[in-house]
Design an enzyme around this catalytic site. Sequence first.
Site, short mmCIF file in Angstrom:
data_model
loop_
_atom_site.label_atom_id
_atom_site.label_comp_id
_atom_site.label_asym_id
_atom_site.label_seq_id
_atom_site.Cartn_x
_atom_site.Cartn_y
_atom_site.Cartn_z
N ASP A 156 0.81 -1.23 0.00
CA ASP A 156 0.00 0.00 0.00
C ASP A 156 0.84 1.27 0.00
OD1 ASP A 156 -2.16 -1.71 0.15
OD2 ASP A 156 -2.23 -1.64 2.34
N LYS A 179 1.76 2.12 -5.11
CA LYS A 179 2.28 1.55 -6.37
C LYS A 179 1.35 1.85 -7.54
CE LYS A 179 2.30 -2.50 -4.33
NZ LYS A 179 2.01 -2.10 -2.95
N GLY A 222 -4.63 -4.28 -3.75
CA GLY A 222 -5.62 -3.23 -4.05
C GLY A 222 -4.84 -2.01 -4.45
N HIS A 223 -4.82 -1.68 -5.72
CA HIS A 223 -4.01 -0.57 -6.24
C HIS A 223 -4.93 0.56 -6.67
CE1 HIS A 223 -0.50 -3.55 -7.19
NE2 HIS A 223 -0.82 -3.51 -5.92
N GLN A 232 1.91 -6.08 -3.13
CA GLN A 232 2.37 -6.19 -1.74
C GLN A 232 3.67 -5.39 -1.57
OE1 GLN A 232 1.33 -9.59 -3.27
NE2 GLN A 232 -0.57 -8.58 -2.80
P1 GDP Z 1 -0.81 0.30 -3.51
O1 GDP Z 1 -1.38 -0.98 -3.02
O2 GDP Z 1 0.66 0.39 -3.28
O3 GDP Z 1 -1.18 0.62 -4.95
O4 GDP Z 1 -1.46 1.45 -2.60
P2 GDP Z 1 -3.01 1.57 -2.16
O5 GDP Z 1 -3.79 2.07 -3.32
O6 GDP Z 1 -3.47 0.33 -1.50
O7 GDP Z 1 -2.88 2.64 -1.01
C1 GDP Z 1 -2.33 3.90 -1.23
C2 GDP Z 1 -3.39 4.94 -0.84
O8 GDP Z 1 -2.78 6.20 -0.75
C3 GDP Z 1 -4.48 5.10 -1.88
O9 GDP Z 1 -5.66 5.49 -1.23
C4 GDP Z 1 -3.95 6.21 -2.76
O10 GDP Z 1 -5.01 6.93 -3.43
C5 GDP Z 1 -3.28 7.08 -1.75
N1 GDP Z 1 -2.10 7.84 -2.21
C6 GDP Z 1 -1.13 7.49 -3.09
N2 GDP Z 1 -0.16 8.42 -3.12
C7 GDP Z 1 -0.53 9.38 -2.24
C8 GDP Z 1 0.08 10.59 -1.80
O11 GDP Z 1 1.18 10.97 -2.19
N3 GDP Z 1 -0.60 11.31 -0.83
C9 GDP Z 1 -1.80 10.91 -0.34
N4 GDP Z 1 -2.40 11.66 0.58
N5 GDP Z 1 -2.39 9.77 -0.73
C10 GDP Z 1 -1.75 9.01 -1.66
P1 IMO Z 2 -0.98 -4.23 -2.20
O1 IMO Z 2 -0.53 -4.78 -3.53
C1 IMO Z 2 -1.01 -4.67 2.13
C2 IMO Z 2 -1.14 -8.77 3.71
C3 IMO Z 2 -2.40 -9.23 4.41
C4 IMO Z 2 -1.82 -10.24 5.37
C5 IMO Z 2 -0.69 -10.88 4.58
C6 IMO Z 2 -1.07 -12.19 3.90
O2 IMO Z 2 -2.27 -3.52 -2.26
O3 IMO Z 2 0.12 -3.44 -1.56
P2 IMO Z 2 -2.63 -12.90 1.87
O4 IMO Z 2 -4.03 -12.54 1.52
O5 IMO Z 2 -1.62 -12.51 0.83
O6 IMO Z 2 -2.48 -14.32 2.27
O7 IMO Z 2 -2.29 -12.03 3.20
O8 IMO Z 2 -0.34 -9.93 3.59
N1 IMO Z 2 -1.35 -8.24 2.34
C7 IMO Z 2 -1.26 -6.95 2.01
N2 IMO Z 2 -1.06 -5.85 2.79
N3 IMO Z 2 -1.12 -4.55 0.80
C8 IMO Z 2 -1.30 -5.62 0.01
O9 IMO Z 2 -1.27 -5.55 -1.33
C9 IMO Z 2 -1.42 -6.89 0.62
N4 IMO Z 2 -1.63 -8.15 0.16
C10 IMO Z 2 -1.57 -8.95 1.22
O10 IMO Z 2 -3.04 -8.16 5.07
O11 IMO Z 2 -1.23 -9.57 6.46
MG MG Z 3 -2.93 -1.64 -1.76
#
Ligand code: GDP
Ligand code: IMO
Ligand code: MG
Length: 422
Positions: free
Chosen positions: A13, A16, A40-41, A223
Amino acid sequence: MPVDVLLGLQWGDEGKGKVVDVFTPKYQVVARFQGGPNAGHTIIFNDQKYVLHLIPSGIFHPRTECLIGNGVVLDPVTLRREIEELERSGEPIRDRLLISQRTHLILPTHKLLDAASEQAKGDKKIGSTLRGISPTYMDKTGRNGLRVGDLLAPDFKQRYQSLVDKHRQLLENLYQFDYDLSETEPAFLEAVEFMRGLRLVQADQYLHDALKAGKQVLAEGAQGTLLDIDFGSYPYVTSSHTTAAGACLGLGVAPQQIKSVFGIFKAYATRVGSGPFPTELHDAVGQELRDKGHEYGATTGRPRRCGWIDLPLLRYAIQLNGVTDLIMTKADVLSGMDEIKVCTHYRTEQGDTQTIPFDLEKPIEPVFESLPGWNDDITSMRTPGALPETLKGYIKYLEEKLETPVTYLSVGPDRKQIMTMG
Ligand code: GDP
Ligand code: IMO
Ligand code: MG
């Protein structure tokens, strides 16, 4: 032409999805190399928010093809839903998406096994996203799995049934788990039929041809490094290779084809699910980071645990991945904080150390250095010169300690909220 890799340096998270979307116009192919719908991207542009679980984050750019690589585990139901939702919002996804025939399939019974295993673990549970990730990778390495290419075989249904029968035995005899497959199986079988109409390809060959033709490829990680099956905080990890080496394995490209490795990290740290987190904050500051950063999981909605940045862990991640460029996100969330803390090393019973211990679960005390914060709203800044001096100082400090340049800074969730650090 080379392959660049973009991956997370923390526990996922890091942002990416957002950055891959920003980078995509420079690439002709964006390829996911591991993980599955546990990811979840999030991508935001034109006031629209999209959360992608399986489809690579380059999908919104018409001139780029997106590939789901062999290292991914794929749930046909999630994929179908994702394609149909995006197409409803006007994006002609199908033509731009390719799927490796070697990609393993997540069955409804894999999801049941994930839930059964977590239930049996009790308070030692991993905090899995319950998307069937671990049971599917277990079937892959146990050589029982079904792959995307198998969808086209005349005996697919029998092979599916025989794997389901094995899973039923585990669910009933090992776990005594209560389940009702009739709730999920019909949607799976319909999604399988849907998938037969997609572009199912020999992806390694497709990538080699693309590279030979001079195309630029970006490999998108899911991840983060600290969730890697080998190098993460085992057993509180996911089941795939989230590190740069995973891009080779998960796409079929050779190590010397990798050029830049973009390592992305938040200006603080978060983790969702169980497992060690040395710099976790259990106080009001942790809550402030969660509130201001909207730190709730993009896949499960669970609150993310929040804490300060951890230099030993970041250094470890940079080393494992051969990171060439750092990308820092969410610096805007720290605006308004009087002080920013950074963990520089750990204090253990054996003395101070910067080395990551084998067992991160054993109590270790993070030792912090404090840096001055800034008050300015940085979300509309687009050039490094405009940034507050204290934020520039924070970035310079990190670059020195991590011996790697920060080449991009993200200052908000929108596609436009990013700057190149020159
Ligand atoms: P990912 O799994 O690495 O793609 O990241 P996620 O989408 O799960 O979580 C990142 C969260 O931070 C999302 O809600 C994005 O919209 C948000 N986000 C990404 N870059 C920034 C930033 O520079 N500032 C803020 N405030 N939010 C950001
Ligand atoms: P993105 O790509 C954050 C965590 C789960 C759990 C562990 C194992 O959005 O960054 P799993 O379902 O893979 O067996 O869970 O890994 N986890 C993540 N945490 N971002 C993710 O993906 C994750 N995918 C799995 O919360 O602790
Ligand atoms: Mg994510």
